[in-house]
Write a protein that holds these residues in place. Structure first.
Motif, short mmCIF file in Angstrom:
data_model
loop_
_atom_site.label_atom_id
_atom_site.label_comp_id
_atom_site.label_asym_id
_atom_site.label_seq_id
_atom_site.Cartn_x
_atom_site.Cartn_y
_atom_site.Cartn_z
N ILE A 288 0.84 -1.20 0.00
CA ILE A 288 0.00 0.00 0.00
C ILE A 288 0.87 1.25 0.00
O ILE A 288 0.62 2.22 -0.71
CB ILE A 288 -0.95 -0.01 1.22
CG1 ILE A 288 -2.07 -1.02 1.03
CG2 ILE A 288 -1.53 1.38 1.46
CD1 ILE A 288 -3.02 -0.70 -0.10
N TRP A 289 1.93 1.23 0.81
CA TRP A 289 2.81 2.39 0.87
C TRP A 289 3.61 2.54 -0.41
O TRP A 289 3.92 3.66 -0.83
CB TRP A 289 3.75 2.29 2.08
CG TRP A 289 3.03 2.70 3.33
CD1 TRP A 289 2.55 1.92 4.32
CD2 TRP A 289 2.68 4.04 3.70
NE1 TRP A 289 1.92 2.68 5.28
CE2 TRP A 289 1.99 3.98 4.93
CE3 TRP A 289 2.88 5.28 3.10
CZ2 TRP A 289 1.51 5.11 5.57
CZ3 TRP A 289 2.40 6.42 3.75
CH2 TRP A 289 1.72 6.33 4.97
N VAL A 290 3.96 1.44 -1.08
CA VAL A 290 4.61 1.52 -2.39
C VAL A 290 3.67 2.20 -3.38
O VAL A 290 4.07 3.07 -4.17
CB VAL A 290 5.01 0.11 -2.90
CG1 VAL A 290 5.48 0.19 -4.35
CG2 VAL A 290 6.10 -0.48 -2.02
N SER A 291 2.39 1.80 -3.35
CA SER A 291 1.39 2.40 -4.22
C SER A 291 1.30 3.91 -3.99
O SER A 291 1.29 4.70 -4.94
CB SER A 291 0.03 1.74 -3.97
OG SER A 291 -0.99 2.43 -4.65
N LEU A 292 1.24 4.31 -2.74
CA LEU A 292 1.15 5.73 -2.40
C LEU A 292 2.40 6.47 -2.86
O LEU A 292 2.33 7.61 -3.34
CB LEU A 292 0.94 5.89 -0.90
CG LEU A 292 0.83 7.33 -0.37
CD1 LEU A 292 -0.30 8.06 -1.05
CD2 LEU A 292 0.66 7.33 1.13
N ALA A 293 3.58 5.85 -2.70
CA ALA A 293 4.84 6.48 -3.12
C ALA A 293 4.85 6.73 -4.63
O ALA A 293 5.28 7.79 -5.09
CB ALA A 293 6.02 5.61 -2.70
N VAL A 294 4.39 5.75 -5.41
CA VAL A 294 4.34 5.89 -6.87
C VAL A 294 3.39 7.03 -7.26
O VAL A 294 3.72 7.88 -8.09
CB VAL A 294 3.90 4.57 -7.54
CG1 VAL A 294 3.64 4.77 -9.04
CG2 VAL A 294 4.95 3.49 -7.32
#
Length: 306
Positions: A288-294
């Motif tokens: 989820i945090w990877v998604s937000l970072a992208v």
């Protein structure tokens, strides 16, 4: 005033400031929502229906003061006498009441991880609504971020043993609440006051019924009473911030910000309420945090180009 159908044009200074203010408002709302389960955990002896009734009444009182100071109580009468907006208000008030009740009941029954999961699903609901009903489209980086989020949510569902009713109920009720608030062009404070005003008779009736049949009960404890009073601003302030943000940001942008609240709720569930954490849930949390970072990287990149 920006159109409810499209995001502000970031090329103009005023629109850029509006977007920036919307971002700060969204961040404030979701941080406050992230820690809200702690308050309702402290009120677990009160009962979910009573908590929702009390938070409705105290929110109404606070909003009446705010609108009175701002001299905008007349806006509420204008809203309620507009049949089209009154119909939207009835829908949004019903969705808001259902969301509140489900949220509080889930905390009361020790299911904060499912609350977190529900708000992880919520951004996908916003994306779907934005694409289907408002014609919003995503670029390649945004599509990658959403795809990562879909994978993360699928992993989370596997870790929970299937998509639960609580999660779906929270995601759908708040997703459509945001949609109606965005498309109805309701002012943040006046719209929220009108919504709570429509819920208030049911809340007042329940409190009166409970007092008549069970006596003063939990209201006799000063600490509990103080927490119930505090539930008013704890409810109204993030909703005001959300209503402000939803008018200034695309639904898909709001959708990605909403990962912040469930992330905080996820940590609260583990650290404060000591709910069980396994490897599958941890993996989905990381994605989820990877998604937000992208998504954030793409937003900053496009802003720099503008």
């Amino acid at each position: 005033m920006t159109s409810p159908q499209t995001a502000p044009d970031a090329a103009t200074p005023i629109a850029a400031a509006e977007t920036r203010n919307g971002v700060f408002a969204a961040l404030g709302a979701y941080v406050l929502w992230g820690f809200l389960p702690i308050l309702f955990g402290l009120l677990s002896n009160v009962g979910s229906v009573m908590i929702v009734a009390e938070r409705t009444l105290w929110s109404l009182l606070l909003l009446a003061v705010i609108l009175g100071v701002m001299g905008k109580l007349g806006e509420v009468l204008t809203l309620l006498t507009d049949w089209r907006k009154s119909g939207v208000l009835l829908l949004s008030a019903a969705l808001l009441a259902c969301n509140w009740l489900l949220f509080v009941w889930a905390v009361e029954t020790g299911q904060v991880l499912e609350v977190s999961f529900g708000y992880f699903i919520n951004p996908l609901v916003n994306v779907a609504i934005g694409m289907v009903m408002l014609g919003e489209r995503q670029n390649r980086m945004q599509a990658i971020a959403i795809l990562i989020a879909v994978i993360a949510i699928a992993i989370q569902a596997a870790g929970l043993g299937g998509v639960p009713f609580i999660a779906l109920g929270l995601a759908l009720s708040f997703g459509f609440y945001g949609f109606f608030r965005k498309t109805a062009a309701l002012g943040p404070a006046a719209g929220l006051f009108a919504e709570t005003l429509l819920i208030a008779p049911f809340a007042l009736a329940y409190v009166a019924y409970d007092l008549a049949h069970h006596g003063i009960g939990v209201h006799a404890d000063p600490q509990t009473m103080l927490l119930l009073v505090f539930s008013g601003p704890a409810t109204a302030v993030p909703l005001l911030l959300f209503a402000y943000a939803i008018r200034r940001l695309r639904l898909t942008t709001i959708g990605m910000f909403q990962y912040l609240a469930p992330s905080l709720q996820f940590l609260v569930a583990i650290i404060v309420f000591h709910e069980h954490l396994n490897g599958v849930r941890l993996a989905s949390f990381a994605l989820i945090w990877v998604s937000l970072a992208v998504f954030s990287y793409d937003s900053f990149r496009r802003r720099a180009r503008g």
